[in-house]
Design a protein around this motif. Structure first.
Motif, PDB file in Angstrom:
ATOM      1  N   GLU A 184      52.957  40.333  41.807  1.00  0.00           N
ATOM      2  CA  GLU A 184      51.727  40.163  41.048  1.00  0.00           C
ATOM      3  C   GLU A 184      51.569  38.685  40.753  1.00  0.00           C
ATOM      4  OE1 GLU A 184      51.036  41.004  36.557  1.00  0.00           O
ATOM      5  OE2 GLU A 184      50.554  42.855  37.640  1.00  0.00           O
ATOM      6  N   GLY A 185      50.325  38.191  40.808  1.00  0.00           N
ATOM      7  CA  GLY A 185      50.111  36.774  40.546  1.00  0.00           C
ATOM      8  C   GLY A 185      48.884  36.531  39.695  1.00  0.00           C
ATOM      9  N   ALA A 186      48.961  35.504  38.854  1.00  0.00           N
ATOM     10  CA  ALA A 186      47.809  35.096  38.055  1.00  0.00           C
ATOM     11  C   ALA A 186      46.957  34.158  38.885  1.00  0.00           C
ATOM     12  CB  ALA A 186      48.278  34.391  36.780  1.00  0.00           C
ATOM     13  N   PHE A 187      45.642  34.316  38.793  1.00  0.00           N
ATOM     14  CA  PHE A 187      44.749  33.469  39.576  1.00  0.00           C
ATOM     15  C   PHE A 187      43.607  32.964  38.704  1.00  0.00           C
ATOM     16  CE2 PHE A 187      42.319  37.364  39.671  1.00  0.00           C
ATOM     17  CZ  PHE A 187      41.005  36.926  39.634  1.00  0.00           C
ATOM     18  N   LYS A 188      42.968  31.931  39.214  1.00  0.00           N
ATOM     19  CA  LYS A 188      41.747  31.421  38.589  1.00  0.00           C
ATOM     20  C   LYS A 188      40.836  30.915  39.705  1.00  0.00           C
ATOM     21  CE  LYS A 188      41.750  29.046  34.725  1.00  0.00           C
ATOM     22  NZ  LYS A 188      41.924  27.944  33.735  1.00  0.00           N
ATOM     23  N   ILE A 189      39.544  31.146  39.530  1.00  0.00           N
ATOM     24  CA  ILE A 189      38.536  30.595  40.439  1.00  0.00           C
ATOM     25  C   ILE A 189      37.651  29.675  39.620  1.00  0.00           C
ATOM     26  CG2 ILE A 189      36.622  31.102  42.004  1.00  0.00           C
ATOM     27  CD1 ILE A 189      37.812  33.905  42.370  1.00  0.00           C
ATOM     28  N   GLU A 190      37.686  28.390  39.944  1.00  0.00           N
ATOM     29  CA  GLU A 190      36.839  27.408  39.275  1.00  0.00           C
ATOM     30  C   GLU A 190      35.766  26.962  40.261  1.00  0.00           C
ATOM     31  OE1 GLU A 190      39.424  24.265  38.081  1.00  0.00           O
ATOM     32  OE2 GLU A 190      40.300  25.401  36.413  1.00  0.00           O
ATOM     33  N   ALA A 191      34.510  27.165  39.901  1.00  0.00           N
ATOM     34  CA  ALA A 191      33.420  26.847  40.821  1.00  0.00           C
ATOM     35  C   ALA A 191      32.406  25.906  40.192  1.00  0.00           C
ATOM     36  CB  ALA A 191      32.726  28.131  41.268  1.00  0.00           C
ATOM     37  N   GLN A 192      31.800  25.098  41.058  1.00  0.00           N
ATOM     38  CA  GLN A 192      30.761  24.171  40.606  1.00  0.00           C
ATOM     39  C   GLN A 192      29.636  24.148  41.627  1.00  0.00           C
ATOM     40  OE1 GLN A 192      31.895  20.054  40.292  1.00  0.00           O
ATOM     41  NE2 GLN A 192      30.026  19.465  39.235  1.00  0.00           N
ATOM     42  N   SER A 208      39.006  34.547  36.140  1.00  0.00           N
ATOM     43  CA  SER A 208      40.467  34.507  36.136  1.00  0.00           C
ATOM     44  C   SER A 208      41.033  35.892  35.875  1.00  0.00           C
ATOM     45  CB  SER A 208      40.980  33.524  35.073  1.00  0.00           C
ATOM     46  OG  SER A 208      40.606  33.956  33.774  1.00  0.00           O
ATOM     47  N   GLY A 209      42.317  36.049  36.172  1.00  0.00           N
ATOM     48  CA  GLY A 209      42.961  37.329  35.957  1.00  0.00           C
ATOM     49  C   GLY A 209      44.256  37.430  36.736  1.00  0.00           C
ATOM     50  N   THR A 210      44.667  38.638  37.065  1.00  0.00           N
ATOM     51  CA  THR A 210      45.868  38.849  37.869  1.00  0.00           C
ATOM     52  C   THR A 210      45.558  39.825  38.987  1.00  0.00           C
ATOM     53  OG1 THR A 210      46.623  40.662  36.448  1.00  0.00           O
ATOM     54  CG2 THR A 210      47.441  38.448  35.936  1.00  0.00           C
ATOM     55  N   VAL A 211      46.277  39.681  40.091  1.00  0.00           N
ATOM     56  CA  VAL A 211      46.135  40.590  41.220  1.00  0.00           C
ATOM     57  C   VAL A 211      47.515  41.016  41.698  1.00  0.00           C
ATOM     58  CG1 VAL A 211      43.894  39.776  42.046  1.00  0.00           C
ATOM     59  CG2 VAL A 211      45.969  38.583  42.759  1.00  0.00           C
ATOM     60  N   GLN A 212      47.563  42.114  42.418  1.00  0.00           N
ATOM     61  CA  GLN A 212      48.820  42.649  42.927  1.00  0.00           C
ATOM     62  C   GLN A 212      49.155  42.107  44.318  1.00  0.00           C
ATOM     63  OE1 GLN A 212      50.838  44.476  41.069  1.00  0.00           O
ATOM     64  NE2 GLN A 212      49.365  44.364  39.395  1.00  0.00           N
ATOM     65  N   SER A 245      32.840  34.636  50.354  1.00  0.00           N
ATOM     66  CA  SER A 245      34.014  35.506  50.341  1.00  0.00           C
ATOM     67  C   SER A 245      35.290  34.679  50.407  1.00  0.00           C
ATOM     68  CB  SER A 245      33.973  36.483  51.518  1.00  0.00           C
ATOM     69  OG  SER A 245      32.994  37.470  51.311  1.00  0.00           O
ATOM     70  N   LEU A 246      36.305  35.128  49.683  1.00  0.00           N
ATOM     71  CA  LEU A 246      37.588  34.446  49.699  1.00  0.00           C
ATOM     72  C   LEU A 246      38.709  35.443  49.480  1.00  0.00           C
ATOM     73  CD1 LEU A 246      38.331  32.642  46.328  1.00  0.00           C
ATOM     74  CD2 LEU A 246      36.431  34.233  46.595  1.00  0.00           C
ATOM     75  N   TYR A 247      39.898  35.063  49.913  1.00  0.00           N
ATOM     76  CA  TYR A 247      41.121  35.806  49.597  1.00  0.00           C
ATOM     77  C   TYR A 247      41.895  34.997  48.576  1.00  0.00           C
ATOM     78  CZ  TYR A 247      41.393  39.637  52.979  1.00  0.00           C
ATOM     79  OH  TYR A 247      41.209  40.810  53.663  1.00  0.00           O
ATOM     80  N   ILE A 248      42.468  35.691  47.606  1.00  0.00           N
ATOM     81  CA  ILE A 248      43.271  34.980  46.620  1.00  0.00           C
ATOM     82  C   ILE A 248      44.398  35.894  46.152  1.00  0.00           C
ATOM     83  CG2 ILE A 248      41.869  35.696  44.629  1.00  0.00           C
ATOM     84  CD1 ILE A 248      42.276  32.757  43.586  1.00  0.00           C
ATOM     85  N   ASP A 249      45.578  35.297  45.917  1.00  0.00           N
ATOM     86  CA  ASP A 249      46.689  36.076  45.378  1.00  0.00           C
ATOM     87  C   ASP A 249      47.233  35.455  44.100  1.00  0.00           C
ATOM     88  OD1 ASP A 249      47.703  33.888  46.701  1.00  0.00           O
ATOM     89  OD2 ASP A 249      49.403  34.941  47.578  1.00  0.00           O
ATOM     90  N   LYS A 250      47.295  34.137  44.047  1.00  0.00           N
ATOM     91  CA  LYS A 250      47.769  33.450  42.853  1.00  0.00           C
ATOM     92  C   LYS A 250      47.333  31.994  42.929  1.00  0.00           C
ATOM     93  CE  LYS A 250      52.276  32.662  45.029  1.00  0.00           C
ATOM     94  NZ  LYS A 250      53.733  32.870  44.923  1.00  0.00           N
ATOM     95  N   GLY A 251      47.425  31.307  41.795  1.00  0.00           N
ATOM     96  CA  GLY A 251      47.029  29.909  41.768  1.00  0.00           C
ATOM     97  C   GLY A 251      45.543  29.750  41.501  1.00  0.00           C
ATOM     98  N   ALA A 309      41.879  28.496  42.829  1.00  0.00           N
ATOM     99  CA  ALA A 309      40.994  28.172  43.949  1.00  0.00           C
ATOM    100  C   ALA A 309      39.790  27.433  43.385  1.00  0.00           C
ATOM    101  CB  ALA A 309      40.560  29.436  44.666  1.00  0.00           C
ATOM    102  N   LYS A 310      39.435  26.320  44.003  1.00  0.00           N
ATOM    103  CA  LYS A 310      38.307  25.510  43.525  1.00  0.00           C
ATOM    104  C   LYS A 310      37.196  25.503  44.568  1.00  0.00           C
ATOM    105  CE  LYS A 310      41.206  22.514  40.647  1.00  0.00           C
ATOM    106  NZ  LYS A 310      41.580  21.130  40.304  1.00  0.00           N
ATOM    107  N   LEU A 311      36.006  25.851  44.096  1.00  0.00           N
ATOM    108  CA  LEU A 311      34.833  25.870  44.971  1.00  0.00           C
ATOM    109  C   LEU A 311      33.843  24.810  44.504  1.00  0.00           C
ATOM    110  CD1 LEU A 311      34.177  29.725  45.212  1.00  0.00           C
ATOM    111  CD2 LEU A 311      34.937  28.252  47.064  1.00  0.00           C
ATOM    112  N   VAL A 312      33.347  24.027  45.447  1.00  0.00           N
ATOM    113  CA  VAL A 312      32.344  23.013  45.126  1.00  0.00           C
ATOM    114  C   VAL A 312      31.195  23.171  46.104  1.00  0.00           C
ATOM    115  CG1 VAL A 312      31.810  20.569  44.938  1.00  0.00           C
ATOM    116  CG2 VAL A 312      34.065  21.407  44.239  1.00  0.00           C
ATOM    117  N   ALA A 313      29.981  23.331  45.556  1.00  0.00           N
ATOM    118  CA  ALA A 313      28.799  23.493  46.391  1.00  0.00           C
ATOM    119  C   ALA A 313      27.680  22.605  45.868  1.00  0.00           C
ATOM    120  CB  ALA A 313      28.353  24.951  46.388  1.00  0.00           C
ATOM    121  N   THR A 314      26.721  22.299  46.723  1.00  0.00           N
ATOM    122  CA  THR A 314      25.569  21.497  46.302  1.00  0.00           C
ATOM    123  C   THR A 314      24.528  22.395  45.636  1.00  0.00           C
ATOM    124  OG1 THR A 314      25.931  19.930  48.104  1.00  0.00           O
ATOM    125  CG2 THR A 314      23.763  19.900  47.059  1.00  0.00           C
ATOM    126  N   ASP A 315      23.941  23.321  46.418  1.00  0.00           N
ATOM    127  CA  ASP A 315      22.946  24.226  45.839  1.00  0.00           C
ATOM    128  C   ASP A 315      23.078  25.640  46.372  1.00  0.00           C
ATOM    129  OD1 ASP A 315      22.127  23.827  48.388  1.00  0.00           O
ATOM    130  OD2 ASP A 315      20.191  22.945  47.900  1.00  0.00           O
TER     131      ASP A 315
END
Length: 393
Positions: free
Chosen positions: A36-44, A79-83, A110-116, A118-124
């Motif tokens: 199990e891992g803790a994750f966060k998605i930070e997007a802009q 953010s949260g945890t996944v298995q 779409s993205l895959y994430i397990d832990k750590g 992930a940072k997303l940066v977009a214009t519009d």
């Protein structure tokens, strides 16, 4: 590469969870690892509306789950945890509302994430975001990039099909043209996935590619050597172990192998064994009342049954109908005039016989000889009649 559709989210009704609480496992076989891992998605999104919101959707063993976040000064976080590795879809709604009109041209990523993190940066547009941070997320972006051409091509064909009129779809010409265009795209996808599989033996997505390439009808001659070349770490994951079980099942049900025996109850709740039919040619037919392609094929099986039933041939139907749906099963038997022995444990995809045979798609069948050995498999349409005529005439 998107498994979670926005239209499905809308159809089921969006019900936000408590924010930042995401405990989940993806229902797809490949989306399960050990820890199990803790994750966060930070997007802009640099050019964002004041009323914008972001929606997170994904599948779990219990169905569809969703979350949402208000976009503040172009930024939002989940953010949260996944298995284990979990595929998620983020959809950006500039007006804050995710309605059906927006879903038709949804801006999603779409993205895959397990832990750590992930940072997303977009214009519009979130669909064109650049990702960094969580290694698995970056690796998936690289894998998806290699399939981008075929993914967009197939999406365009889907859009043309669903955008056509009923008359155009019924005509047949549109379907024929789209099939012609889809063929080269599927060949290119297969080439890319085989290259990825060969070049990245330590990658989780090599296993994903192998599963996709194998489809529902696993070819042992291809799958086993490819699987053996994967790293020990990948093969030892629950996903790897599950795929290995598929290989074992496919080898046990190959042409020339003894058909694995099993017992299930018939429509009168009396136990029936496959081996009870020893001495006859038996078409072991996996189907379900809810399966459209199965019901479409049933008349062909009925025709073959009546043509050859007096020549030492019969059918044993195994239904993957769901718990509590016996009436549906019995009605389908009556409606389709399936006069042979029919059995089921009414456990859906957990049907013990289908699991034993490694069935992952229906209709699927195995033709078993009088000696109990498998003679052929997946005989459809005229192929079924030709094979039976070859053996019984």
């Amino acid at each position: 590469m998107r498994y979670v559709e926005v239209s499905t989210l809308l159809k089921n009704g969006f019900k936000p969870m408590k924010k930042t609480v995401l405990t989940m496992v993806l229902a797809l076989p490949l989306a399960v690892w050990a820890q199990e891992g803790a994750f966060k998605i930070e997007a802009q999104i640099k050019k964002s509306n004041d009323n914008a919101k972001a929606y997170l959707s994904y599948r779990t063993g219990n169905g569809m789950e969703q979350d949402s976040a208000v976009v503040k000064k172009g930024k939002f976080t989940f953010s949260g945890t996944v298995q284990g590795p979990t595929q998620m879809t983020i959809t950006y709604a500039p007006t804050g509302k995710l309605d059906r009109r927006a879903a038709q041209g949804a801006d999603s990523y779409s993205l895959y994430i397990d832990k750590g993190t992930a940072k997303l940066v977009a214009t519009d547009s979130i669909k064109n975001a650049k990702i960094s941070g969580a290694p698995l997320s970056v690796e998936y972006a690289q894998y998806a990039k290699q399939l981008e051409k075929t993914t967009k091509g197939m999406a365009a064909l889907d859009a043309e099909w669903y955008g056509a009129t009923d008359e155009q779809r019924k005509d047949g010409k549109l379907a024929e043209r789209l099939r012609g265009l889809a063929g080269p795209l599927m060949e290119e996808k297969e080439r890319v996935q085989k290259d990825y599989l060969a070049q990245h033996p330590t990658s989780y997505f090599a296993l994903l590619a192998l599963q996709d390439l194998s489809g529902s009808q696993l070819d042992v001659a291809f799958a086993e050597p490819a699987f053996n070349k994967l790293s020990a770490e990948v093969k030892s994951t629950p996903a790897g172990e599950a795929f290995n079980k598929r290989i074992v099942a496919a080898k046990a049900t190959a042409v020339g192998a003894m058909a694995p025996d099993f017992t299930q109850n018939d429509v009168n709740d009396k136990p029936v064994k496959l081996s009870d039919f020893r001495g006859k040619y038996v078409l072991l037919d996996f189907w379900a009342s809810w399966c459209g392609p199965c019901r479409h094929e049933n008349p062909n099986v009925v025709e073959a049954y009546h043509k050859f039933k007096d020549k030492n041939f019969t059918v044993l139907g195994v239904s993957l109908d769901n718990p509590g749906k016996k009436d549906n099963w019995l009605k389908a038997i009556a409606d389709d005039k399936l006069e042979w022995t029919n059995v089921s444990d009414l456990q859906g995809w957990k049907n013990a016989a289908s699991t034993l045979y490694g069935v992952r798609g229906i209709p699927q069948n195995y033709l078993i000889g009088p000696d109990g050995k498998i003679v052929a498999s997946n005989l459809r349409g005229e192929e079924l009649h030709k094979k039976l005529a070859e053996l019984l005439n």
